[in-house]
Design an enzyme around this catalytic site. Structure first.
Site, PDB file in Angstrom:
ATOM      1  N   LYS A 136       0.857  -1.188   0.000  1.00 37.02           N
ATOM      2  CA  LYS A 136       0.000   0.000   0.000  1.00 37.02           C
ATOM      3  C   LYS A 136       0.887   1.230   0.000  1.00 37.02           C
ATOM      4  O   LYS A 136       1.698   1.424   0.910  1.00 37.02           O
ATOM      5  CB  LYS A 136      -0.898  -0.004   1.233  1.00 37.02           C
ATOM      6  CG  LYS A 136      -1.755   1.242   1.338  1.00 37.02           C
ATOM      7  CD  LYS A 136      -2.789   1.139   2.438  1.00 37.02           C
ATOM      8  CE  LYS A 136      -3.563   2.438   2.561  1.00 37.02           C
ATOM      9  NZ  LYS A 136      -4.594   2.357   3.599  1.00 37.02           N
ATOM     10  N   ARG A 166     -10.565  10.086   2.045  1.00 39.80           N
ATOM     11  CA  ARG A 166     -10.410  10.732   3.351  1.00 39.80           C
ATOM     12  C   ARG A 166     -11.485  11.792   3.540  1.00 39.80           C
ATOM     13  O   ARG A 166     -11.936  12.024   4.662  1.00 39.80           O
ATOM     14  CB  ARG A 166      -8.996  11.302   3.491  1.00 39.80           C
ATOM     15  CG  ARG A 166      -7.950  10.183   3.524  1.00 39.80           C
ATOM     16  CD  ARG A 166      -6.524  10.716   3.589  1.00 39.80           C
ATOM     17  NE  ARG A 166      -5.563   9.634   3.391  1.00 39.80           N
ATOM     18  CZ  ARG A 166      -4.263   9.828   3.181  1.00 39.80           C
ATOM     19  NH1 ARG A 166      -3.770  11.063   3.164  1.00 39.80           N
ATOM     20  NH2 ARG A 166      -3.455   8.794   3.023  1.00 39.80           N
ATOM     21  N   LYS A 220       1.470   9.999   5.806  1.00 39.95           N
ATOM     22  CA  LYS A 220       1.510   8.574   6.139  1.00 39.95           C
ATOM     23  C   LYS A 220       2.786   7.904   5.622  1.00 39.95           C
ATOM     24  O   LYS A 220       2.857   6.688   5.504  1.00 39.95           O
ATOM     25  CB  LYS A 220       0.250   7.889   5.598  1.00 39.95           C
ATOM     26  CG  LYS A 220      -1.041   8.457   6.208  1.00 39.95           C
ATOM     27  CD  LYS A 220      -2.269   7.584   5.919  1.00 39.95           C
ATOM     28  CE  LYS A 220      -3.506   8.106   6.650  1.00 39.95           C
ATOM     29  NZ  LYS A 220      -4.677   7.194   6.507  1.00 39.95           N
ATOM     30  N   GLU A 231       7.519  -6.803   0.876  1.00 35.94           N
ATOM     31  CA  GLU A 231       6.325  -6.746   1.728  1.00 35.94           C
ATOM     32  C   GLU A 231       5.391  -7.939   1.497  1.00 35.94           C
ATOM     33  O   GLU A 231       4.865  -8.520   2.443  1.00 35.94           O
ATOM     34  CB  GLU A 231       5.552  -5.434   1.488  1.00 35.94           C
ATOM     35  CG  GLU A 231       6.205  -4.206   2.101  1.00 35.94           C
ATOM     36  CD  GLU A 231       5.965  -4.083   3.609  1.00 35.94           C
ATOM     37  OE1 GLU A 231       5.384  -5.001   4.214  1.00 35.94           O
ATOM     38  OE2 GLU A 231       6.363  -3.054   4.182  1.00 35.94           O
ATOM     39  N   LYS A 239      -2.209  -1.439  -3.840  1.00 35.77           N
ATOM     40  CA  LYS A 239      -3.092  -0.277  -3.780  1.00 35.77           C
ATOM     41  C   LYS A 239      -2.262   0.995  -3.864  1.00 35.77           C
ATOM     42  O   LYS A 239      -1.272   1.097  -3.151  1.00 35.77           O
ATOM     43  CB  LYS A 239      -3.842  -0.323  -2.458  1.00 35.77           C
ATOM     44  CG  LYS A 239      -4.732   0.847  -2.197  1.00 35.77           C
ATOM     45  CD  LYS A 239      -5.337   0.700  -0.836  1.00 35.77           C
ATOM     46  CE  LYS A 239      -6.087   1.962  -0.519  1.00 35.77           C
ATOM     47  NZ  LYS A 239      -6.577   1.957   0.827  1.00 35.77           N
ATOM     48  N   SER A 296     -10.231   5.789  -4.577  1.00 38.36           N
ATOM     49  CA  SER A 296     -11.137   6.931  -4.746  1.00 38.36           C
ATOM     50  C   SER A 296     -10.638   7.952  -5.768  1.00 38.36           C
ATOM     51  O   SER A 296     -11.440   8.508  -6.524  1.00 38.36           O
ATOM     52  CB  SER A 296     -11.372   7.603  -3.391  1.00 38.36           C
ATOM     53  OG  SER A 296     -10.139   7.979  -2.797  1.00 38.36           O
ATOM     54  N   TYR A 332     -15.243   0.996  -6.783  1.00 42.43           N
ATOM     55  CA  TYR A 332     -16.528   1.639  -6.508  1.00 42.43           C
ATOM     56  C   TYR A 332     -17.541   1.328  -7.605  1.00 42.43           C
ATOM     57  O   TYR A 332     -18.719   1.600  -7.459  1.00 42.43           O
ATOM     58  CB  TYR A 332     -16.308   3.154  -6.320  1.00 42.43           C
ATOM     59  CG  TYR A 332     -15.395   3.393  -5.129  1.00 42.43           C
ATOM     60  CD1 TYR A 332     -15.879   3.236  -3.834  1.00 42.43           C
ATOM     61  CD2 TYR A 332     -14.033   3.649  -5.294  1.00 42.43           C
ATOM     62  CE1 TYR A 332     -15.036   3.363  -2.739  1.00 42.43           C
ATOM     63  CE2 TYR A 332     -13.187   3.782  -4.208  1.00 42.43           C
ATOM     64  CZ  TYR A 332     -13.695   3.635  -2.931  1.00 42.43           C
ATOM     65  OH  TYR A 332     -12.864   3.741  -1.842  1.00 42.43           O
TER      66      TYR A 332
HETATM   67  C1  PBG Z   1      -7.396   3.613   5.571  1.00 40.68           C
HETATM   68  C2  PBG Z   1      -7.711   3.374   4.135  1.00 40.68           C
HETATM   69  C3  PBG Z   1      -7.545   4.303   3.095  1.00 40.68           C
HETATM   70  C4  PBG Z   1      -8.112   3.731   1.966  1.00 40.68           C
HETATM   71  C5  PBG Z   1      -8.586   2.460   2.311  1.00 40.68           C
HETATM   72  N1  PBG Z   1      -8.317   2.253   3.661  1.00 40.68           N
HETATM   73  C6  PBG Z   1      -7.006   5.682   3.122  1.00 40.68           C
HETATM   74  C7  PBG Z   1      -5.634   5.916   3.614  1.00 40.68           C
HETATM   75  O1  PBG Z   1      -4.827   5.010   3.807  1.00 40.68           O
HETATM   76  O2  PBG Z   1      -5.350   7.094   3.866  1.00 40.68           O
HETATM   77  C8  PBG Z   1      -8.198   4.419   0.633  1.00 40.68           C
HETATM   78  C9  PBG Z   1      -9.228   3.936  -0.311  1.00 40.68           C
HETATM   79  C10 PBG Z   1      -9.538   4.866  -1.428  1.00 40.68           C
HETATM   80  O3  PBG Z   1      -8.892   5.915  -1.620  1.00 40.68           O
HETATM   81  O4  PBG Z   1     -10.478   4.553  -2.171  1.00 40.68           O
HETATM   82  N2  PBG Z   1      -6.588   2.756   6.239  1.00 40.68           N
END
Ligand code: PBG
Length: 330
Positions: free
Chosen positions: A200, A210, A222, A238, A253, A279, A318
């Site tokens: 990720k 968010r 992050k 990982e 992701k 998203s 989505y």
């Molecule tokens: C949080 C999480 C996130 C997403 C899924 N789980 C956001 C982040 O890590 O800040 C993002 C999913 C998306 O953007 O559609 N742990």
């Protein structure tokens, strides 16, 4: 022209193109993310036009429709009221919390639908980070790894007890997959699977999500736990670790800008590979389509086919329910 080899022969009709097609989407490939909120009302999400944040009663109906469309799984994301956000994120393992209530409601209405839950603290954490935060004497914020993993285990046990089929750690703490496996097994949940967000990346593509959960970090970013998007070998490191620690499935992701990572991970692991069309990917398609600049349906199908062609077995998107219906009607 003397040309014995003419690749265009394999493209000369729709029938032949269907015969030689290497990658075919099916409703069974998809996981539908669902956003949840307290109360009895559903709200449109400003940062993700076309996506709804559901209340408990209505998400159950929506989940049943998703299953009826042929989509086998949903993944749940809660918007937690500000009053319940604390710096120890304790609401994440409250057994009467929004997520365990919704798991129970969906599993009783539609037991065959696979319910996946997100394991991370950000929706519950007053600091908005996926892990517990401690301020150092010099003012620097540190995300605590081992202390966070303990809370993640309590969160996973809470979801498993409510009936989750798969828990999905998206927090990127070290050692969490082994700890989750151990905690689940000791509590008699050896049938609960772990889908690990193994690779990720610290990505600007998560911005609209968010906004949907009001879960952006209050300070800092992050980057000390999510991966540097410049790195590919690190993704292999990982996923191999998560595999050794007992993950049942691994995830890359975001998806669309990380097709090389999906392909690489696919080569290095025998586990099923999931990819999350996040998203920001959704929003880029929606805004271009709304402006009339792109053919919405064509772009959605092409983007998802590319993710599957790169090597994803499972796609979180989505568009899951909508695409499943297109595929059934076509
Ligand atoms: C949080 C999480 C996130 C997403 C899924 N789980 C956001 C982040 O890590 O800040 C993002 C999913 C998306 O953007 O559609 N742990």
């Amino acid at each position: 022209m003397q040309l014995p080899i003419r690749p265009r022969r394999n493209r000369k009709s729709a029938a032949i193109r269907a015969l030689v097609r290497e990658t075919v989407l099916s409703p069974g490939d998809f996981v539908q993310p669902l956003f949840l909120q307290e109360g009895t009302q559903n709200d449109a999400i400003a940062s993700m036009p076309g996506v709804t944040r559901w209340c408990e009663a209505d998400v159950v109906r929506e989940a049943c429709q998703i299953f009826a469309a042929g989509v086998p799984a949903v993944v749940l994301f809660p918007k937690i009221d500000d009053a319940l956000k604390t710096s120890d994120a304790a609401e994440c393992y409250h057994d009467q919390g929004l997520i365990p209530r919704v798991i129970r409601a969906i599993k009783s209405a539609c037991p065959q639908l696979c319910v996946i839950t997100d394991i991370a603290l950000d929706p519950y954490n007053a600091d908005g980070h996926d892990g517990l935060v401690r301020a150092q004497a010099n003012g620097e914020m540190v995300i605590l790894n081992d202390e966070t993993v303990e809370i993640l285990c309590r969160q996973a046990l809470c979801h498993a007890a409510a009936g989750a089929d798969i828990v999905s750690p998206s927090d990127m703490m070290d050692g969490r997959v082994a700890a989750l496996r151990d905690a689940l097994d000791h509590a008699g949940h050896e049938q609960v699977s772990i889908l690990s967000y193994s690779a990720k990346y610290a990505s600007a593509y998560y911005g609209p999500f968010r906004g949907a959960l009001d879960s952006a970090p209050k300070a800092g970013d992050k980057k000390t736990y999510q991966m540097d998007y410049a790195n590919a070998r690190e993704a292999v490191r990982e996923i191999l670790l998560d595999e050794q620690e007992g993950a049942d499935m691994i995830m890359v992701k975001p998806a669309g800008a990380y097709l090389d990572i999906i392909a690489k991970v696919r080569e290095h692991s025998t586990l099923p590979v999931a990819a999350y069309q996040v998203s920001g990917e959704y929003l880029m398609i929606e805004s271009a389509a709304a402006a009339g600049w792109l053919d919405r349906k064509a772009i959605i199908l092409e983007s998802l086919t590319a993710i599957k062609r790169a090597g994803a077995d499972i796609i979180l998107t989505y568009y899951a329910k909508e695409v499943a219906k297109w595929l059934r009607d076509s």
